[in-house]
Motif scaffolding. Structure first.
Motif, PDB file in Angstrom:
ATOM      1  N   ALA A 181       0.873  -1.173   0.000  1.00  0.00           N
ATOM      2  CA  ALA A 181       0.000   0.000   0.000  1.00  0.00           C
ATOM      3  C   ALA A 181       0.907   1.218   0.000  1.00  0.00           C
ATOM      4  CB  ALA A 181      -0.915   0.005   1.218  1.00  0.00           C
ATOM      5  N   VAL A 182       0.554   2.223  -0.770  1.00  0.00           N
ATOM      6  CA  VAL A 182       1.428   3.395  -0.886  1.00  0.00           C
ATOM      7  C   VAL A 182       0.656   4.666  -0.570  1.00  0.00           C
ATOM      8  CG1 VAL A 182       2.978   2.319  -2.551  1.00  0.00           C
ATOM      9  CG2 VAL A 182       0.998   3.597  -3.367  1.00  0.00           C
ATOM     10  N   PHE A 183       1.399   5.638  -0.022  1.00  0.00           N
ATOM     11  CA  PHE A 183       0.847   6.938   0.344  1.00  0.00           C
ATOM     12  C   PHE A 183       1.849   8.003  -0.098  1.00  0.00           C
ATOM     13  CE2 PHE A 183      -0.342   3.721   3.378  1.00  0.00           C
ATOM     14  CZ  PHE A 183      -1.700   3.918   3.618  1.00  0.00           C
ATOM     15  N   VAL A 184       1.362   9.065  -0.689  1.00  0.00           N
ATOM     16  CA  VAL A 184       2.210  10.183  -1.098  1.00  0.00           C
ATOM     17  C   VAL A 184       1.572  11.478  -0.597  1.00  0.00           C
ATOM     18  CG1 VAL A 184       3.260  11.445  -2.997  1.00  0.00           C
ATOM     19  CG2 VAL A 184       3.041   8.947  -3.137  1.00  0.00           C
ATOM     20  N   LEU A 185       2.233  12.139   0.315  1.00  0.00           N
ATOM     21  CA  LEU A 185       1.805  13.445   0.809  1.00  0.00           C
ATOM     22  C   LEU A 185       2.700  14.492   0.167  1.00  0.00           C
ATOM     23  CD1 LEU A 185      -0.046  14.959   2.908  1.00  0.00           C
ATOM     24  CD2 LEU A 185       1.937  14.879   4.441  1.00  0.00           C
ATOM     25  N   GLU A 186       2.092  15.474  -0.519  1.00  0.00           N
ATOM     26  CA  GLU A 186       2.912  16.426  -1.242  1.00  0.00           C
ATOM     27  C   GLU A 186       2.406  17.848  -1.062  1.00  0.00           C
ATOM     28  OE1 GLU A 186       2.515  15.848  -5.636  1.00  0.00           O
ATOM     29  OE2 GLU A 186       1.290  14.162  -4.954  1.00  0.00           O
ATOM     30  N   VAL A 187       3.360  18.778  -1.156  1.00  0.00           N
ATOM     31  CA  VAL A 187       3.038  20.193  -1.132  1.00  0.00           C
ATOM     32  C   VAL A 187       2.469  20.563  -2.493  1.00  0.00           C
ATOM     33  CG1 VAL A 187       3.963  22.530  -0.886  1.00  0.00           C
ATOM     34  CG2 VAL A 187       4.837  20.677   0.569  1.00  0.00           C
ATOM     35  N   LEU A 188       1.279  21.138  -2.495  1.00  0.00           N
ATOM     36  CA  LEU A 188       0.581  21.400  -3.744  1.00  0.00           C
ATOM     37  C   LEU A 188       0.787  22.834  -4.208  1.00  0.00           C
ATOM     38  CD1 LEU A 188      -2.863  19.649  -3.129  1.00  0.00           C
ATOM     39  CD2 LEU A 188      -0.894  18.755  -4.393  1.00  0.00           C
ATOM     40  N   ASP A 189       0.988  22.954  -5.497  1.00  0.00           N
ATOM     41  CA  ASP A 189       1.001  24.240  -6.166  1.00  0.00           C
ATOM     42  C   ASP A 189       0.128  24.096  -7.403  1.00  0.00           C
ATOM     43  OD1 ASP A 189       1.487  26.762  -7.087  1.00  0.00           O
ATOM     44  OD2 ASP A 189       3.524  26.360  -7.787  1.00  0.00           O
ATOM     45  N   GLY A 190      -1.171  24.027  -7.173  1.00  0.00           N
ATOM     46  CA  GLY A 190      -2.108  23.732  -8.244  1.00  0.00           C
ATOM     47  C   GLY A 190      -2.955  22.533  -7.887  1.00  0.00           C
ATOM     48  N   ASP A 191      -3.500  21.866  -8.872  1.00  0.00           N
ATOM     49  CA  ASP A 191      -4.359  20.710  -8.639  1.00  0.00           C
ATOM     50  C   ASP A 191      -3.522  19.484  -8.290  1.00  0.00           C
ATOM     51  OD1 ASP A 191      -6.632  22.196  -9.220  1.00  0.00           O
ATOM     52  OD2 ASP A 191      -6.494  21.730 -11.382  1.00  0.00           O
ATOM     53  N   PRO A 192      -4.086  18.565  -7.498  1.00  0.00           N
ATOM     54  CA  PRO A 192      -3.376  17.321  -7.192  1.00  0.00           C
ATOM     55  C   PRO A 192      -3.138  16.517  -8.468  1.00  0.00           C
ATOM     56  CG  PRO A 192      -5.241  17.647  -5.709  1.00  0.00           C
ATOM     57  CD  PRO A 192      -5.371  18.665  -6.793  1.00  0.00           C
ATOM     58  N   PRO A 193      -1.976  15.910  -8.605  1.00  0.00           N
ATOM     59  CA  PRO A 193      -1.691  15.115  -9.811  1.00  0.00           C
ATOM     60  C   PRO A 193      -2.422  13.780  -9.772  1.00  0.00           C
ATOM     61  CG  PRO A 193       0.131  14.986  -8.282  1.00  0.00           C
ATOM     62  CD  PRO A 193      -0.836  15.964  -7.684  1.00  0.00           C
ATOM     63  N   GLY A 194      -2.521  13.143 -10.927  1.00  0.00           N
ATOM     64  CA  GLY A 194      -3.097  11.810 -11.007  1.00  0.00           C
ATOM     65  C   GLY A 194      -2.067  10.817 -11.507  1.00  0.00           C
ATOM     66  N   GLY A 195      -2.515   9.707 -12.073  1.00  0.00           N
ATOM     67  CA  GLY A 195      -1.597   8.719 -12.620  1.00  0.00           C
ATOM     68  C   GLY A 195      -1.436   7.519 -11.709  1.00  0.00           C
ATOM     69  N   PRO A 196      -0.870   6.411 -12.234  1.00  0.00           N
ATOM     70  CA  PRO A 196      -0.665   5.182 -11.452  1.00  0.00           C
ATOM     71  C   PRO A 196       0.294   5.439 -10.282  1.00  0.00           C
ATOM     72  CG  PRO A 196      -0.367   4.798 -13.809  1.00  0.00           C
ATOM     73  CD  PRO A 196      -0.409   6.270 -13.614  1.00  0.00           C
ATOM     74  N   LEU A 197      -0.181   5.215  -9.076  1.00  0.00           N
ATOM     75  CA  LEU A 197       0.599   5.569  -7.892  1.00  0.00           C
ATOM     76  C   LEU A 197       1.706   4.551  -7.618  1.00  0.00           C
ATOM     77  CD1 LEU A 197       0.664   7.848  -5.866  1.00  0.00           C
ATOM     78  CD2 LEU A 197      -0.868   6.540  -4.397  1.00  0.00           C
ATOM     79  N   ASP A 198       1.414   3.254  -7.785  1.00  0.00           N
ATOM     80  CA  ASP A 198       2.424   2.234  -7.468  1.00  0.00           C
ATOM     81  C   ASP A 198       3.655   2.387  -8.356  1.00  0.00           C
ATOM     82  OD1 ASP A 198       1.246   0.390  -5.392  1.00  0.00           O
ATOM     83  OD2 ASP A 198      -0.372   0.406  -6.843  1.00  0.00           O
ATOM     84  N   ASP A 199       3.469   2.596  -9.642  1.00  0.00           N
ATOM     85  CA  ASP A 199       4.616   2.757 -10.540  1.00  0.00           C
ATOM     86  C   ASP A 199       5.400   4.021 -10.198  1.00  0.00           C
ATOM     87  OD1 ASP A 199       3.815   0.479 -11.819  1.00  0.00           O
ATOM     88  OD2 ASP A 199       2.853   1.501 -13.511  1.00  0.00           O
ATOM     89  N   GLU A 200       4.683   5.085  -9.873  1.00  0.00           N
ATOM     90  CA  GLU A 200       5.352   6.342  -9.526  1.00  0.00           C
ATOM     91  C   GLU A 200       6.224   6.156  -8.293  1.00  0.00           C
ATOM     92  OE1 GLU A 200       4.203  10.752  -7.772  1.00  0.00           O
ATOM     93  OE2 GLU A 200       2.709   9.636  -8.930  1.00  0.00           O
ATOM     94  N   VAL A 201       5.701   5.500  -7.267  1.00  0.00           N
ATOM     95  CA  VAL A 201       6.456   5.301  -6.028  1.00  0.00           C
ATOM     96  C   VAL A 201       7.674   4.426  -6.268  1.00  0.00           C
ATOM     97  CG1 VAL A 201       6.363   4.216  -3.750  1.00  0.00           C
ATOM     98  CG2 VAL A 201       4.529   5.763  -4.477  1.00  0.00           C
ATOM     99  N   GLU A 202       7.527   3.400  -7.085  1.00  0.00           N
ATOM    100  CA  GLU A 202       8.687   2.539  -7.368  1.00  0.00           C
ATOM    101  C   GLU A 202       9.778   3.323  -8.079  1.00  0.00           C
ATOM    102  OE1 GLU A 202      11.258  -0.665  -7.617  1.00  0.00           O
ATOM    103  OE2 GLU A 202       9.492  -0.331  -6.350  1.00  0.00           O
ATOM    104  N   ASP A 203       9.393   4.163  -9.048  1.00  0.00           N
ATOM    105  CA  ASP A 203      10.388   4.996  -9.731  1.00  0.00           C
ATOM    106  C   ASP A 203      11.062   5.963  -8.758  1.00  0.00           C
ATOM    107  OD1 ASP A 203       9.869   3.750 -12.095  1.00  0.00           O
ATOM    108  OD2 ASP A 203       8.690   5.388 -12.961  1.00  0.00           O
TER     109      ASP A 203
END
Length: 601
Positions: A181-203
């Motif tokens: 299970a993955v969680f990403v907390l990020e500082v936003l400057d605009g709208d929250p991003p989308g996209g496949p979360l598992d692949d992003e976290v692995e990269d």
């Protein structure tokens, strides 16, 4: 109250060279400021378990054991839970840069990995903006949740469904063998991003591991204590603010030097005092780029007009080089285990501490000697600083330990004034730079003679903290390190003996005795780990090499489970003060390098 707070040592640190997060062995993030080290906290449960804000993440079933460690040669932290239902790990990190993220979106990533069995896991994210003083809105959408606070928006994306709670979001989920299970907390400057979360976290994970390993591979250290030295170097890098090049003293504030006491300070600043040690460590380990960045930050301080009678330099700065904030008490927080008051900002910024001039000039001397060298303008500015020092060195000040009881004629302050002038003479002679060497030499020698007469106690056969009456002080261990005297000089040898009688307990060293030298703050304190490493180096230089080696090895046992040190060691061996402290790790690096040299003959 103690059951609501982990011991200070039961934490690790992650960061992205802009800010950092403190992660407990219970899987909770209890300190996180965004977007910078010195920003107001979002998670502050380290200083108020109920109202500070926290991100909890842990198994629901009974935990039989917990382990925490860093991925080798990195600042990626792993917290492993051994439970009655199986084994699960939480991987915590903050990405630095990667191919897919050239503009660096600031993110805090948590990945839960099931190793064996079937484990149910709980998470509860409860931010509290502005040190818990400001309300925020919680908004959910298809990509996760947005926490909208004053001047800061945070977006949380998850791979599992969660439910809104009072000002936060929480839930439980089951993981089977190999599940994540993955969680990403990020500082936003605009709208929250989308996209496949598992692949992003692995990269992001692979890129972050690659960054830290590529960085530490630049180290030239090949001595006996590689693991401890490299962990200290990785921490030093972690406490570097990459955009400015500044290095903060610690990422936390308010952690007590005595549990229940009032010795609670904000260390999220850049101390000029740390400069020489920082540059020395970076240069000796081969990190020339970081040394050049920090040198650039230091020389930019010459453009600061200073602070009136306090001179052309300030004791401490923000990471941007601005004056430190006024000290303020967070009266709504109870403090770590009831250790109030909780302070932000630092009143010591308004003190006169003459030793900082020697430390600054010594750092520039080291840079000029081991790196590209200083510019004409930097030399011109240094000469102006020296002119001010000639007019003000012979006066009382608050000293290296930042006492709040009034000014004294501190021996260490005079010592570092001597260092500043002596290093300027060295640079001028080596480089052929314009200098009034006759005047400089005369004042240098005057300071030397004053220290030898007024700073020396014939009755105690030792140098003293200040001139008025004898007080032992561990800062005097630096005398041969800054080349004021030979390490085998009888006066220094007898000073070490006097310190061993009064301040040294095995390998642990107090900085001074507050009862003998009241510092204006109530309560006791622990041994100062930086002084303990100074003691190791002093022993090595005086020829007591085996004593030094034993003391160093013992000091390593006081590090926490991931090799980090807070400022102090308490009566029961617990870590006290702000955590982790850069100054302590800088002195560890120096003592290890110099003891290696002594052991190698």
């Amino acid at each position: 109250m103690s059951e609501r707070y982990l011991p200070i040592a039961e934490h690790g640190l992650i960061g992205d060279l802009r800010t950092a997060a403190v992660v407990g062995t219970d899987g909770g993030i209890s300190w996180f400021c965004a977007p910078r080290f010195d920003s107001p906290s979002v998670f502050g449960a380290l200083l108020d378990a109920d109202d500070g804000g926290r991100w909890a993440l842990h198994p629901v079933c009974e935990v039989t054991n917990r382990h925490q460690f860093y991925i080798p040669d990195s600042n990626i932290l792993v917290t492993r839970f051994l439970t009655e239902d199986g084994i699960v790990e939480v991987q915590d990190f903050m990405p630095i840069r990667c191919r897919r993220d050239p503009d660096h979106r600031q993110r805090l990533v948590r990945r839960v990995v099931n190793i064996r069995g079937h484990v149910r896991v709980s998470t509860d994210v409860r931010p509290r903006f502005d040190y818990g003083r400001a309300a925020h809105r919680t908004e959910t959408d298809g990509n996760g949740v947005v926490f909208d606070g004053p001047g800061l928006r945070l977006g949380l994306r998850t791979s599992i469904p969660l439910e809104p709670t009072d000002g936060g979001i929480a839930g439980e989920f089951d993981l089977g063998p190999g599940d994540t299970a993955v969680f990403v907390l990020e500082v936003l400057d605009g709208d929250p991003p989308g996209g496949p979360l598992d692949d992003e976290v692995e990269d992001l994970f692979r890129a972050t591991v690659g960054f830290w390993r590529s960085w530490i591979e630049q180290s030239t250290y090949t001595g006996r204590w590689r693991e401890m030295v490299h962990r200290s170097a990785l921490l030093l890098k972690l406490l570097t603010h990459e955009p400015s090049g500044a290095i903060i003293a610690a990422p936390t504030c308010g952690l007590p030097e005595q549990v229940g006491g009032e010795r609670n300070w904000d260390y999220r600043h850049v101390w000029i005092r740390d400069a020489a040690f920082s540059l020395y460590a970076l240069l000796r380990l081969g990190f020339t780029c970081e040394a050049e960045d920090f040198f650039g930050w230091l020389t930019d301080r010459f453009d600061d007009p200073g602070d009136g009678d306090l001179g052309p330099l300030r004791v401490m700065y923000t990471i941007d080089g601005e004056p430190a904030r006024e000290e303020e008490v967070l009266g709504h927080w109870e403090g770590y285990r009831g250790s109030a008051p909780v302070r932000i900002g630092n009143a010591a910024a308004r003190q006169l501490q003459l030793d900082i001039y020697g430390e600054l000039i010594d750092s520039i001397y080291l840079f000029d000697k081991y790196s590209a060298g200083i510019s004409h303008q930097a030399w011109h500015n240094l000469v102006q600083v020296l002119d001010w020092l000639f007019e003000h060195w012979d006066q009382p000040d608050e000293g290296i330990w930042e006492a709040r009881s009034g000014r004294q004629n501190h021996t260490f302050s005079r010592l570092m004034c001597w260092v500043g002038i002596e290093r300027m003479i060295r640079v001028a002679r080596r480089r052929g730079l314009p200098a009034d060497l006759g005047r400089w030499t005369s004042v240098r020698d005057e300071i030397y003679e004053q220290i030898q007469t007024r700073g020396w106690s014939a009755e105690e056969n030792s140098f003293s903290q200040h001139y008025d009456h004898f007080v032992p002080d561990a800062s005097l261990l630096l005398m041969p390190l800054v080349k004021f005297c030979s390490p085998t000089d009888p006066r220094f040898v007898s000073t070490v003996a006097a310190l061993e009688r009064s301040l040294v307990v095995d390998s642990l060293v107090f900085r001074y005795d507050p009862e003998e030298a009241p510092d204006g703050v109530d309560g006791a304190e622990g041994t100062f780990s930086i002084c303990s490493f100074w003691y190791v180096e002093a022993l090595a230089r005086t020829g007591r090499v085996e004593d030094a080696r034993l003391a160093l090895e013992k000091m390593f046992t006081y590090a926490n489970h991931v090799g980090l040190y807070a400022e102090q060691i308490g009566l029961t061996g617990d870590q006290l003060g702000n955590f982790p402290q850069a100054f302590t790790h800088l002195s560890l690096i120096s003592s290890a390098i110099n003891l290696d040299r002594a052991l190698d003959g």
